[in-house]
Design a protein around this motif. Structure first.
Motif, PDB file in Angstrom:
ATOM      1  N   ARG A 147     -51.822  12.830  37.232  1.00 32.09           N
ATOM      2  CA  ARG A 147     -53.051  12.101  36.850  1.00 32.09           C
ATOM      3  C   ARG A 147     -53.566  12.631  35.512  1.00 32.09           C
ATOM      4  N   LEU A 148     -53.553  13.938  35.339  1.00 27.12           N
ATOM      5  CA  LEU A 148     -54.009  14.533  34.072  1.00 27.12           C
ATOM      6  C   LEU A 148     -53.092  14.120  32.927  1.00 27.12           C
ATOM      7  N   ALA A 149     -51.792  14.086  33.217  1.00 29.78           N
ATOM      8  CA  ALA A 149     -50.830  13.703  32.173  1.00 29.78           C
ATOM      9  C   ALA A 149     -51.035  12.254  31.776  1.00 29.78           C
ATOM     10  N   GLU A 150     -51.196  11.415  32.771  1.00 31.79           N
ATOM     11  CA  GLU A 150     -51.410   9.968  32.555  1.00 31.79           C
ATOM     12  C   GLU A 150     -52.673   9.745  31.726  1.00 31.79           C
ATOM     13  N   ARG A 151     -53.733  10.437  32.123  1.00 27.77           N
ATOM     14  CA  ARG A 151     -55.037  10.248  31.447  1.00 27.77           C
ATOM     15  C   ARG A 151     -54.953  10.687  29.982  1.00 27.77           C
ATOM     16  N   ALA A 152     -54.165  11.692  29.718  1.00 25.62           N
ATOM     17  CA  ALA A 152     -54.058  12.194  28.336  1.00 25.62           C
ATOM     18  C   ALA A 152     -53.101  11.358  27.503  1.00 25.62           C
ATOM     19  N   GLY A 153     -52.292  10.521  28.197  1.00 29.13           N
ATOM     20  CA  GLY A 153     -51.345   9.681  27.453  1.00 29.13           C
ATOM     21  C   GLY A 153     -49.997  10.345  27.242  1.00 29.13           C
ATOM     22  N   ILE A 154     -49.626  11.278  28.107  1.00 29.79           N
ATOM     23  CA  ILE A 154     -48.281  11.869  28.034  1.00 29.79           C
ATOM     24  C   ILE A 154     -47.321  10.863  28.673  1.00 29.79           C
ATOM     25  N   ALA A 155     -46.328  10.441  27.916  1.00 30.94           N
ATOM     26  CA  ALA A 155     -45.392   9.425  28.443  1.00 30.94           C
ATOM     27  C   ALA A 155     -44.713   9.938  29.706  1.00 30.94           C
ATOM     28  N   ARG A 156     -44.518   9.039  30.657  1.00 33.62           N
ATOM     29  CA  ARG A 156     -43.941   9.410  31.951  1.00 33.62           C
ATOM     30  C   ARG A 156     -42.546  10.019  31.750  1.00 33.62           C
ATOM     31  N   GLU A 157     -41.800   9.473  30.770  1.00 41.44           N
ATOM     32  CA  GLU A 157     -40.438   9.997  30.572  1.00 41.44           C
ATOM     33  C   GLU A 157     -40.433  11.376  29.936  1.00 41.44           C
ATOM     34  N   ARG A 158     -41.631  11.901  29.637  1.00 39.55           N
ATOM     35  CA  ARG A 158     -41.712  13.272  29.097  1.00 39.55           C
ATOM     36  C   ARG A 158     -42.307  14.255  30.109  1.00 39.55           C
ATOM     37  N   GLN A 159     -42.331  13.822  31.354  1.00 40.34           N
ATOM     38  CA  GLN A 159     -42.920  14.665  32.403  1.00 40.34           C
ATOM     39  C   GLN A 159     -41.828  15.155  33.357  1.00 40.34           C
ATOM     40  N   VAL A 160     -41.906  16.441  33.723  1.00 38.31           N
ATOM     41  CA  VAL A 160     -40.983  17.071  34.658  1.00 38.31           C
ATOM     42  C   VAL A 160     -41.818  17.815  35.694  1.00 38.31           C
ATOM     43  N   LEU A 161     -41.383  17.799  36.943  1.00 37.86           N
ATOM     44  CA  LEU A 161     -42.097  18.519  38.006  1.00 37.86           C
ATOM     45  C   LEU A 161     -41.277  19.723  38.465  1.00 37.86           C
ATOM     46  N   ASP A 162     -41.980  20.766  38.900  1.00 42.29           N
ATOM     47  CA  ASP A 162     -41.314  22.002  39.326  1.00 42.29           C
ATOM     48  C   ASP A 162     -42.103  22.583  40.493  1.00 42.29           C
ATOM     49  N   PRO A 163     -41.476  22.802  41.659  1.00 42.76           N
ATOM     50  CA  PRO A 163     -42.199  23.301  42.833  1.00 42.76           C
ATOM     51  C   PRO A 163     -42.637  24.763  42.746  1.00 42.76           C
ATOM     52  N   GLY A 164     -42.278  25.449  41.670  1.00 37.70           N
ATOM     53  CA  GLY A 164     -42.788  26.809  41.456  1.00 37.70           C
ATOM     54  C   GLY A 164     -42.308  27.827  42.483  1.00 37.70           C
ATOM     55  N   ILE A 165     -41.002  28.054  42.529  1.00 35.32           N
ATOM     56  CA  ILE A 165     -40.451  29.039  43.459  1.00 35.32           C
ATOM     57  C   ILE A 165     -41.046  30.414  43.150  1.00 35.32           C
ATOM     58  N   GLY A 166     -41.605  31.048  44.167  1.00 39.60           N
ATOM     59  CA  GLY A 166     -42.162  32.387  43.971  1.00 39.60           C
ATOM     60  C   GLY A 166     -43.610  32.412  43.516  1.00 39.60           C
ATOM     61  N   PHE A 167     -44.232  31.263  43.409  1.00 42.13           N
ATOM     62  CA  PHE A 167     -45.627  31.200  42.936  1.00 42.13           C
ATOM     63  C   PHE A 167     -46.550  30.737  44.063  1.00 42.13           C
ATOM     64  N   GLY A 168     -47.385  31.664  44.539  1.00 39.74           N
ATOM     65  CA  GLY A 168     -48.388  31.301  45.539  1.00 39.74           C
ATOM     66  C   GLY A 168     -47.777  30.832  46.851  1.00 39.74           C
ATOM     67  N   LYS A 169     -46.608  31.346  47.153  1.00 39.36           N
ATOM     68  CA  LYS A 169     -45.907  30.936  48.377  1.00 39.36           C
ATOM     69  C   LYS A 169     -45.401  32.177  49.104  1.00 39.36           C
ATOM     70  N   THR A 170     -45.325  32.086  50.441  1.00 40.82           N
ATOM     71  CA  THR A 170     -44.655  33.158  51.199  1.00 40.82           C
ATOM     72  C   THR A 170     -43.146  32.989  50.969  1.00 40.82           C
TER      73      THR A 170
END
Ligand SMILES: Nc1nc2ncc(COP(=O)(O)OP(=O)(O)O)nc2c(=O)[nH]1
Length: 254
Positions: A147-170
């Motif tokens: 939502r933040l990326a969309e609102r700022a106008g970052i093109a969808r094809e320039r977005q990558v997601l990462d589940p953050g292994i080792g960050f805030g997780k058991t």
């Protein structure tokens, strides 16, 4: 994505590449080994690491970023601070790797959009919560980041997601995330996975960070099989070989 930590205290390779000449040599070696992206970070994000000011972060990065970019391999800047990202993008970095998924520095989304850069939006939490449905938490976090990326106008094809292994997780939640990684494809964006030398490997194999390459390869090969598009790793050549074998089997171009 080859890791170039120009920090004195990164959990697995702190102090080895923080001198500019050493960093540049390491960058050259990773490119020679087949890195598609070099991820440069000036602040350790390991659990409990001391926060680093934007000034100190840039003092570490400045001598390195421009020279690494000149090597010709795409460069991502591993920072959650918009000012650091802005400086690196101005020098020619093309990706911001934000371990807070645009949700820490309110200026980050606009900074990425204004530069026309790509962004890795990684799931993170202040603290692990063993009672949490971690996949649901990741989904909610990703929806906020997108939502933040969309609102700022970052093109969808320039977005990558990462589940953050080792960050805030058991440790167990890290295994759950990897076991159910394919469920994250529902967000419709490429996935990045970075488990290289991390604690979850030590928890199973009982080996220290310098002895976790084989475990890292096993985890990342499974992540590739589950559709991860980018693997963030310290050891580029072994991971490139694994990626090429996976591509041959899945008959995809890598
Ligand atoms: N997108 C993304 N970025 C990351 N940055 C740092 C680390 C931590 O690993 P490392 O850089 O090796 O250690 P440190 O943060 O101590 O420098 N992990 C990730 C990750 O999993 N995904």
């Amino acid at each position: 994505m080859g890791i170039l930590n120009v920090t004195p205290d990164s959990f697995s390779d702190g102090g080895r590449h923080d001198a500019p000449a050493a960093a540049l040599d390491h960058a050259r070696r990773m490119i020679a080994e087949g890195a598609d992206i070099l991820d440069i970070g000036g602040e350790s994000t390991r659990p409990g690491a001391p926060a680093v000011s934007a000034e100190e972060e840039w003092r570490r990065l400045a001598p390195v970023v421009e020279h690494v970019i000149a090597l010709g391999c795409p460069v991502s800047i591993d920072t959650y601070k918009a000012e650091t990202a802005r400086r690196a993008l101005a020098l020619g970095a093309s990706i911001v790797n934000d371990v807070w998924g645009l949700q820490r520095d309110p200026a980050m989304a606009d900074t990425v959009a204004e530069a026309g850069a790509a962004v890795v939006m990684m799931h993170n939490r202040e603290a692990a919560d063993a009672g949490l449905d971690i996949l649901a938490d990741i989904d909610r976090f990703f929806e906020n980041s997108m939502r933040l990326a969309e609102r700022a106008g970052i093109a969808r094809e320039r977005q990558v997601l990462d589940p953050g292994i080792g960050f805030g997780k058991t440790v167990d939640q890290n295994f759950q995330v990897l076991n159910r990684l394919e469920e994250l494809h529902k967000h419709g964006l490429p996935l990045l996975v970075g488990a290289s030398r991390k604690r979850m490997i030590g928890a199973v194999l009982g080996v220290e960070t310098d002895d976790r390459l084989y475990g890292s390869l096993a985890v990342h090969t499974i992540a590739m099989q589950k559709g991860a598009a980018i693997i963030r790793a310290h050891d580029v050549r072994p991971h490139k070989d694994a990626a090429r074998m996976a591509a041959a089997i899945f008959r995809e171009h890598v």
